[in-house]
Scaffold this motif. Structure first.
Motif, PDB file in Angstrom:
ATOM      1  N   LYS A 142      20.328   7.918   4.897  1.00  0.00           N
ATOM      2  CA  LYS A 142      19.013   8.420   5.274  1.00  0.00           C
ATOM      3  C   LYS A 142      18.026   8.264   4.122  1.00  0.00           C
ATOM      4  O   LYS A 142      16.890   7.815   4.316  1.00  0.00           O
ATOM      5  N   SER A 143      18.445   8.651   2.911  1.00  0.00           N
ATOM      6  CA  SER A 143      17.552   8.537   1.760  1.00  0.00           C
ATOM      7  C   SER A 143      17.235   7.076   1.454  1.00  0.00           C
ATOM      8  O   SER A 143      16.134   6.733   1.025  1.00  0.00           O
ATOM      9  N   GLU A 144      18.214   6.200   1.733  1.00  0.00           N
ATOM     10  CA  GLU A 144      17.987   4.774   1.498  1.00  0.00           C
ATOM     11  C   GLU A 144      16.940   4.229   2.458  1.00  0.00           C
ATOM     12  O   GLU A 144      16.043   3.458   2.056  1.00  0.00           O
ATOM     13  N   ILE A 145      17.021   4.628   3.717  1.00  0.00           N
ATOM     14  CA  ILE A 145      16.054   4.150   4.723  1.00  0.00           C
ATOM     15  C   ILE A 145      14.654   4.645   4.385  1.00  0.00           C
ATOM     16  O   ILE A 145      13.672   3.889   4.436  1.00  0.00           O
ATOM     17  N   ASN A 146      14.526   5.919   4.055  1.00  0.00           N
ATOM     18  CA  ASN A 146      13.212   6.474   3.712  1.00  0.00           C
ATOM     19  C   ASN A 146      12.638   5.819   2.454  1.00  0.00           C
ATOM     20  O   ASN A 146      11.445   5.485   2.394  1.00  0.00           O
ATOM     21  N   ALA A 147      13.485   5.631   1.444  1.00  0.00           N
ATOM     22  CA  ALA A 147      13.029   5.004   0.209  1.00  0.00           C
ATOM     23  C   ALA A 147      12.642   3.547   0.447  1.00  0.00           C
ATOM     24  O   ALA A 147      11.649   3.055  -0.104  1.00  0.00           O
ATOM     25  N   MET A 148      13.408   2.858   1.307  1.00  0.00           N
ATOM     26  CA  MET A 148      13.108   1.459   1.601  1.00  0.00           C
ATOM     27  C   MET A 148      11.778   1.324   2.323  1.00  0.00           C
ATOM     28  O   MET A 148      10.992   0.410   2.058  1.00  0.00           O
ATOM     29  N   ARG A 149      11.509   2.272   3.235  1.00  0.00           N
ATOM     30  CA  ARG A 149      10.232   2.257   3.949  1.00  0.00           C
ATOM     31  C   ARG A 149       9.074   2.412   2.976  1.00  0.00           C
ATOM     32  O   ARG A 149       8.042   1.737   3.081  1.00  0.00           O
ATOM     33  N   PHE A 150       9.274   3.281   2.021  1.00  0.00           N
ATOM     34  CA  PHE A 150       8.228   3.505   1.007  1.00  0.00           C
ATOM     35  C   PHE A 150       8.014   2.252   0.142  1.00  0.00           C
ATOM     36  O   PHE A 150       6.889   1.868  -0.156  1.00  0.00           O
ATOM     37  N   LEU A 151       9.112   1.600  -0.271  1.00  0.00           N
ATOM     38  CA  LEU A 151       8.991   0.384  -1.089  1.00  0.00           C
ATOM     39  C   LEU A 151       8.269  -0.731  -0.345  1.00  0.00           C
ATOM     40  O   LEU A 151       7.479  -1.482  -0.934  1.00  0.00           O
ATOM     41  N   ASN A 152       8.505  -0.849   0.943  1.00  0.00           N
ATOM     42  CA  ASN A 152       7.820  -1.871   1.743  1.00  0.00           C
ATOM     43  C   ASN A 152       6.320  -1.609   1.808  1.00  0.00           C
ATOM     44  O   ASN A 152       5.513  -2.545   1.769  1.00  0.00           O
ATOM     45  N   VAL A 153       5.946  -0.342   1.894  1.00  0.00           N
ATOM     46  CA  VAL A 153       4.512   0.006   1.898  1.00  0.00           C
ATOM     47  C   VAL A 153       3.876  -0.354   0.560  1.00  0.00           C
ATOM     48  O   VAL A 153       2.769  -0.913   0.498  1.00  0.00           O
ATOM     49  N   VAL A 154       4.588  -0.040  -0.525  1.00  0.00           N
ATOM     50  CA  VAL A 154       4.073  -0.351  -1.870  1.00  0.00           C
ATOM     51  C   VAL A 154       3.923  -1.854  -2.043  1.00  0.00           C
ATOM     52  O   VAL A 154       2.905  -2.344  -2.547  1.00  0.00           O
ATOM     53  N   LYS A 155       4.914  -2.615  -1.629  1.00  0.00           N
ATOM     54  CA  LYS A 155       4.877  -4.070  -1.774  1.00  0.00           C
ATOM     55  C   LYS A 155       3.722  -4.675  -0.985  1.00  0.00           C
ATOM     56  O   LYS A 155       3.053  -5.611  -1.436  1.00  0.00           O
ATOM     57  N   SER A 156       3.474  -4.157   0.190  1.00  0.00           N
ATOM     58  CA  SER A 156       2.399  -4.705   1.025  1.00  0.00           C
ATOM     59  C   SER A 156       1.024  -4.415   0.448  1.00  0.00           C
ATOM     60  O   SER A 156       0.042  -5.064   0.816  1.00  0.00           O
ATOM     61  N   SER A 157       0.931  -3.461  -0.475  1.00  0.00           N
ATOM     62  CA  SER A 157      -0.371  -3.116  -1.059  1.00  0.00           C
ATOM     63  C   SER A 157      -0.808  -4.117  -2.126  1.00  0.00           C
ATOM     64  O   SER A 157      -1.964  -4.119  -2.530  1.00  0.00           O
ATOM     65  N   ASP A 158       0.108  -4.952  -2.604  1.00  0.00           N
ATOM     66  CA  ASP A 158      -0.224  -5.923  -3.646  1.00  0.00           C
ATOM     67  C   ASP A 158       0.443  -7.249  -3.302  1.00  0.00           C
ATOM     68  O   ASP A 158       1.671  -7.358  -3.295  1.00  0.00           O
ATOM     69  N   SER A 159      -0.358  -8.254  -3.014  1.00  0.00           N
ATOM     70  CA  SER A 159       0.186  -9.547  -2.595  1.00  0.00           C
ATOM     71  C   SER A 159       0.926 -10.267  -3.715  1.00  0.00           C
ATOM     72  O   SER A 159       1.703 -11.200  -3.466  1.00  0.00           O
TER      73      SER A 159
END
Length: 361
Positions: free
Chosen positions: A86-103
């Protein structure tokens, strides 16, 4: 010169003085203009390197803020501590949002001290052991306490199936009481540095590059410098050169220490444009000098003729008097300078007196 005709002496003197004047003026012009262009080149290079360095610092500040968000995120901390699904899925979702903020961000990797791995890269192997913690980027991130980032250039080769260069920014993740929890690694595209440093104009042969504190190549426009030991040593020699203008080599070097990273930007310009300008300036001065010399020769000849013509007329009258002819016309010999006029006047008076004496005798 003592036995030369007056006309020749005047012309020679006029030409020599004019040539010396042209030589002095040309030398001063060359010196002043060259130094002015050199100062402008030095100032332009300094401003350009500083400007690019400032832009890179601004981006690194932005990246630091992004890393702060990551290491302070509750989902990420929960994954590092617990490592459940569960913590991995939530953390992964957050990392994807961060990555999408900077090309420019290519990948984000978190490795805990006990070997847990979190990354938004699909090809990243989940079977990572403690060997990862022996990687140079992991060890350097722990040791670099004085800078927020430890950065270097590398290939994305560890468990990732990629073969391109990236700039790796690693940062230690700490918990309560500064306890070591793991390392955050952010890979950004090589292009981000290239875009900023392309604004530095250092002439046709000049270039800019970046070395880190270990004298490893972080950026160079030629990728062959990354893995070639001799070429890297060449860049280190440039870095060790005296900063500023080296007149003997006609080379200008400028350094800029990037804040929040262990980067040193070095710009080197061989001042090829300044050398080209100097050559053009010399050619221009020579051509102008030749033109002025022709004008000087013509003007000196005319001037000498104008000054000596009344004297030659007076000389002709003297030769006539020597032959015994005292019936001469002095009107032509009165033209010219005051000195020639006075000489003609006295000679005329002397001839009249001689004539009267001969009449009396």
């Amino acid at each position: 010169m003592k036995r030369k005709r007056l006309k020749v002496q005047i012309a020679y003197t006029y030409i020599i003085i004019s040539l010396l004047t042209l030589l002095i003026i040309g030398s001063l012009l060359y010196y002043l203009v060259s130094n002015l262009i050199l100062k402008e080149s030095i100032q332009s290079t300094k401003s350009s390197v500083k400007k690019s360095g400032t832009y890179i610092e601004m981006y690194l500040d932005k990246l630091k803020n992004v890393s702060d968000l990551i290491i302070e995120n509750n989902e990420v901390k929960d994954f590092i501590k617990n490592g459940n699904k569960k913590s991995e899925i939530n953390a992964m979702r957050f990392l994807n949002v961060v990555k999408s903020s900077d090309s420019y961000i290519k990948s984000i990797l978190i490795v805990s001290k006990d070997g847990k791995v979190l990354s938004n890269e699909r090809d990243l192997s989940k079977d990572m052991n403690s060997n990862v913690m022996e990687e140079s980027w992991y060890v350097s991130a722990i040791k670099s306490n004085n800078t927020p980032f430890h950065s270097s250039l590398r290939l994305q080769k560890f468990p990732m199936k990629k073969n391109n260069w990236v700039i790796s920014m690693s940062r230690e993740v700490k918990g309560v009481n500064n306890k070591h929890l793991g390392v955050l690694l952010i890979d950004i595209e090589y292009k981000v540095i290239e875009d900023y440093l392309n604004e530095i104009y250092l002439g046709k042969k000049g270039f800019a590059f970046i070395l880190n504190s270990k004298e490893e190549v972080v950026y160079h426009k030629d990728p062959t410098y990354f893995g070639n030991k001799k070429k890297r040593e060449y860049l280190v020699k440039i870095k060790d050169m005296k900063e500023g203008y080296t007149r003997s080599k006609n080379v200008l070097t400028e350094h800029y220490k990037v804040k929040n990273a262990d980067w040193l930007i070095i710009g080197i310009s061989f001042l090829d444009e300044l050398s080209k300008f100097r050559n053009q300036l010399i050619i221009t001065i020579i051509l102008v000098g030749i033109l002025m010399l022709l004008i000087i020769i013509i003007s000196s000849t005319l001037l000498a003729n104008r000054i000596t013509k009344p004297i030659y007329r007076l000389e002709h009258l003297m030769k006539v008097v020597e032959k015994g002819d005292f019936n001469i016309d002095f009107t032509e010999s009165t033209n010219g300078s005051i000195e020639v006029f006075s000489l003609s006047k006295h000679f005329h008076k002397m001839v009249l007196e001689i004539k009267n004496l001969l009449v009396e005798i």
